[in-house]
Motif scaffolding. Structure first.
Motif, PDB file in Angstrom:
ATOM      1  N   GLN A 103      40.464  31.223  45.736  1.00  0.00           N
ATOM      2  CA  GLN A 103      39.802  31.794  44.561  1.00  0.00           C
ATOM      3  C   GLN A 103      40.361  33.152  44.127  1.00  0.00           C
ATOM      4  OE1 GLN A 103      36.797  29.912  43.082  1.00  0.00           O
ATOM      5  NE2 GLN A 103      38.168  28.527  44.125  1.00  0.00           N
ATOM      6  N   LEU A 104      41.627  33.400  44.415  1.00  0.00           N
ATOM      7  CA  LEU A 104      42.277  34.611  43.890  1.00  0.00           C
ATOM      8  C   LEU A 104      42.263  34.519  42.367  1.00  0.00           C
ATOM      9  CD1 LEU A 104      44.162  36.988  45.233  1.00  0.00           C
ATOM     10  CD2 LEU A 104      45.959  35.717  44.101  1.00  0.00           C
ATOM     11  N   SER A 105      41.836  35.592  41.675  1.00  0.00           N
ATOM     12  CA  SER A 105      41.610  35.456  40.236  1.00  0.00           C
ATOM     13  C   SER A 105      42.516  36.306  39.348  1.00  0.00           C
ATOM     14  CB  SER A 105      40.143  35.784  39.912  1.00  0.00           C
ATOM     15  OG  SER A 105      39.830  37.097  40.327  1.00  0.00           O
ATOM     16  N   ASP A 106      43.161  37.317  39.899  1.00  0.00           N
ATOM     17  CA  ASP A 106      43.972  38.213  39.082  1.00  0.00           C
ATOM     18  C   ASP A 106      45.418  37.715  39.000  1.00  0.00           C
ATOM     19  OD1 ASP A 106      45.894  40.758  38.942  1.00  0.00           O
ATOM     20  OD2 ASP A 106      44.004  41.291  37.971  1.00  0.00           O
ATOM     21  N   ILE A 126      49.384  27.222  48.293  1.00  0.00           N
ATOM     22  CA  ILE A 126      48.369  26.252  47.882  1.00  0.00           C
ATOM     23  C   ILE A 126      47.214  26.990  47.222  1.00  0.00           C
ATOM     24  CG2 ILE A 126      46.706  24.527  48.678  1.00  0.00           C
ATOM     25  CD1 ILE A 126      49.716  25.123  50.817  1.00  0.00           C
ATOM     26  N   ILE A 127      46.855  26.564  46.021  1.00  0.00           N
ATOM     27  CA  ILE A 127      45.734  27.157  45.300  1.00  0.00           C
ATOM     28  C   ILE A 127      44.761  26.053  44.902  1.00  0.00           C
ATOM     29  CG2 ILE A 127      47.098  29.093  44.409  1.00  0.00           C
ATOM     30  CD1 ILE A 127      47.252  27.637  41.708  1.00  0.00           C
ATOM     31  N   GLN A 128      43.555  26.460  44.504  1.00  0.00           N
ATOM     32  CA  GLN A 128      42.539  25.498  44.092  1.00  0.00           C
ATOM     33  C   GLN A 128      42.646  25.247  42.590  1.00  0.00           C
ATOM     34  OE1 GLN A 128      38.857  25.410  46.423  1.00  0.00           O
ATOM     35  NE2 GLN A 128      37.805  25.881  44.525  1.00  0.00           N
ATOM     36  N   LYS A 129      42.358  24.026  42.169  1.00  0.00           N
ATOM     37  CA  LYS A 129      42.452  23.691  40.745  1.00  0.00           C
ATOM     38  C   LYS A 129      41.470  24.497  39.908  1.00  0.00           C
ATOM     39  CE  LYS A 129      44.212  18.966  41.140  1.00  0.00           C
ATOM     40  NZ  LYS A 129      43.901  17.525  41.010  1.00  0.00           N
ATOM     41  N   LYS A 130      40.259  24.666  40.422  1.00  0.00           N
ATOM     42  CA  LYS A 130      39.239  25.394  39.672  1.00  0.00           C
ATOM     43  C   LYS A 130      39.036  26.780  40.270  1.00  0.00           C
ATOM     44  CE  LYS A 130      36.595  21.464  37.915  1.00  0.00           C
ATOM     45  NZ  LYS A 130      35.285  20.808  37.843  1.00  0.00           N
ATOM     46  N   GLY A 131      38.939  27.780  39.397  1.00  0.00           N
ATOM     47  CA  GLY A 131      38.613  29.126  39.837  1.00  0.00           C
ATOM     48  C   GLY A 131      39.786  29.987  40.251  1.00  0.00           C
ATOM     49  N   ALA A 132      40.977  29.397  40.331  1.00  0.00           N
ATOM     50  CA  ALA A 132      42.147  30.172  40.760  1.00  0.00           C
ATOM     51  C   ALA A 132      42.832  30.820  39.561  1.00  0.00           C
ATOM     52  CB  ALA A 132      43.132  29.268  41.488  1.00  0.00           C
ATOM     53  N   ALA A 133      43.529  31.913  39.813  1.00  0.00           N
ATOM     54  CA  ALA A 133      44.308  32.564  38.749  1.00  0.00           C
ATOM     55  C   ALA A 133      45.352  31.592  38.216  1.00  0.00           C
ATOM     56  CB  ALA A 133      44.984  33.819  39.292  1.00  0.00           C
ATOM     57  N   PRO A 134      45.491  31.480  36.906  1.00  0.00           N
ATOM     58  CA  PRO A 134      46.510  30.587  36.352  1.00  0.00           C
ATOM     59  C   PRO A 134      47.905  31.196  36.466  1.00  0.00           C
ATOM     60  CG  PRO A 134      45.406  31.749  34.587  1.00  0.00           C
ATOM     61  CD  PRO A 134      44.700  32.141  35.858  1.00  0.00           C
ATOM     62  N   ASP A 138      52.451  36.623  32.556  1.00  0.00           N
ATOM     63  CA  ASP A 138      52.276  37.823  33.390  1.00  0.00           C
ATOM     64  C   ASP A 138      52.533  37.518  34.864  1.00  0.00           C
ATOM     65  OD1 ASP A 138      51.788  39.736  31.494  1.00  0.00           O
ATOM     66  OD2 ASP A 138      49.610  39.530  31.549  1.00  0.00           O
ATOM     67  N   THR A 139      52.075  36.344  35.312  1.00  0.00           N
ATOM     68  CA  THR A 139      52.312  35.939  36.698  1.00  0.00           C
ATOM     69  C   THR A 139      53.808  35.832  36.962  1.00  0.00           C
ATOM     70  OG1 THR A 139      50.343  34.543  36.466  1.00  0.00           O
ATOM     71  CG2 THR A 139      51.634  34.287  38.483  1.00  0.00           C
ATOM     72  N   ILE A 140      54.500  35.157  36.044  1.00  0.00           N
ATOM     73  CA  ILE A 140      55.950  34.966  36.185  1.00  0.00           C
ATOM     74  C   ILE A 140      56.653  36.314  36.223  1.00  0.00           C
ATOM     75  CG2 ILE A 140      58.024  34.008  35.109  1.00  0.00           C
ATOM     76  CD1 ILE A 140      56.190  31.831  36.091  1.00  0.00           C
ATOM     77  N   LEU A 226      42.313  46.945  51.520  1.00  0.00           N
ATOM     78  CA  LEU A 226      43.553  47.045  50.753  1.00  0.00           C
ATOM     79  C   LEU A 226      43.498  46.080  49.575  1.00  0.00           C
ATOM     80  CD1 LEU A 226      46.191  46.985  53.638  1.00  0.00           C
ATOM     81  CD2 LEU A 226      45.679  48.939  52.193  1.00  0.00           C
ATOM     82  N   ASN A 227      44.309  46.332  48.571  1.00  0.00           N
ATOM     83  CA  ASN A 227      44.519  45.345  47.513  1.00  0.00           C
ATOM     84  C   ASN A 227      44.998  44.048  48.160  1.00  0.00           C
ATOM     85  OD1 ASN A 227      46.875  44.020  45.858  1.00  0.00           O
ATOM     86  ND2 ASN A 227      45.485  44.881  44.350  1.00  0.00           N
ATOM     87  N   VAL A 228      44.520  42.907  47.664  1.00  0.00           N
ATOM     88  CA  VAL A 228      44.819  41.625  48.317  1.00  0.00           C
ATOM     89  C   VAL A 228      46.316  41.318  48.372  1.00  0.00           C
ATOM     90  CG1 VAL A 228      44.480  40.243  46.209  1.00  0.00           C
ATOM     91  CG2 VAL A 228      44.170  39.185  48.441  1.00  0.00           C
ATOM     92  N   SER A 229      47.074  41.706  47.343  1.00  0.00           N
ATOM     93  CA  SER A 229      48.516  41.425  47.377  1.00  0.00           C
ATOM     94  C   SER A 229      49.223  42.276  48.431  1.00  0.00           C
ATOM     95  CB  SER A 229      49.150  41.638  45.998  1.00  0.00           C
ATOM     96  OG  SER A 229      49.141  42.994  45.640  1.00  0.00           O
TER      97      SER A 229
END
Length: 245
Positions: A103-106, A126-134, A138-140, A226-229
């Motif tokens: 459920q990481l969202s940022d 591995i991420i979850q289909k629902k609730g995860a950051a797309p 910006d991600t790229i 700490l920040n999660v990343s």
């Protein structure tokens, strides 16, 4: 090369779903009604696509086009099949390293984590289909292009991925402050999967319970986390340190 990352309009999005486009998230105007909208909603649920109900102002910020109350993000990457990814990696490597994000969202945290994962030789995220950051532009950008290099798979539930990995001989290590063990008390030398939780609540209790080990980072200052990343980077580099020793 990055694809178009946005489409708008109910019918266009229905067609995109039927054409198996990799939609990360659909933003829907609150209060939207009608048969066509219900068709879209049912299709999205069937395919496990996350729907976010938002004010019209949010949609107006997302696009200047006639959105008809619906905007969708198309993933600029191709996601891998989870089970096929795990099997292929296990066949090639004696001690693979996976990363599960609960459920990481940022999107920027996600991008930073992908970049570190690529630098530390992670075999799959591995991420979850629902609730995860797309996976967005910006991600790229934040991943410095690593999102095109590290295989990323989506699952319906992270807990199911945990059980599948365990059945495949992969040890699950959850990052949590709710333990006495630090990362220096846990071995990362065997086939392992590290779970990182969301920015606000951490790892879900049921997933934490299913993990083989929990580990925390020793914090010597007054700030409690700490920040999660950043935390993810420390975990991954401890795995690298142990494997190079």
């Amino acid at each position: 090369m990055e694809k178009t990352t946005q489409i708008y309009g109910i019918r266009a999005i229905i067609e995109a779903i039927n054409a198996n486009e990799a939609l990360d998230k659909i933003f829907v105007q609150k209060g939207l009604k009608g048969d066509l909208f219900r068709e879209l909603e049912n299709l999205a649920r069937k395919k496990g696509i996350s729907i976010s109900y938002v004010p019209v102002e949010k949609l107006n910020r997302l696009t200047k086009n006639n959105h008809q109350g619906v905007v969708a993000n198309i993933s600029p990457i191709t996601f891998h099949n989870f089970e096929e990814l795990v099997e292929s990696v296990i066949q090639k490597k004696e001690a693979p390293l996976f990363l599960l994000l609960d459920q990481l969202s940022d999107v920027r945290n996600f991008g930073a984590i992908i970049r570190t994962a690529e630098c530390t030789g992670v075999d799959g995220i591995i991420i979850q289909k629902k609730g995860a950051a797309p996976v967005t532009a910006d991600t790229i950008k934040t991943s410095a292009g690593a999102a095109f290099k590290v295989p990323i798979a989506k699952v319906n539930h992270i807990k199911d991925a945990v059980h599948y990995l365990q059945a495949s001989g992969v040890k699950i290590i959850a990052a949590s402050e709710k333990t006495e063990n630090t990362i220096y008390d846990v071995s990362f030398k065997e086939a392992s999967a590290i779970i990182m939780g969301s920015e606000d609540v951490g790892i879900s209790p049921s997933i934490l319970k299913a993990a083989d080990h929990t580990a925390k980072l020793p914090l010597l200052g007054e700030i409690e986390s700490l920040n999660v990343s950043v935390a993810c980077g420390v975990f991954l580099y401890e795995a690298v340190r142990q494997r190079l020793a």
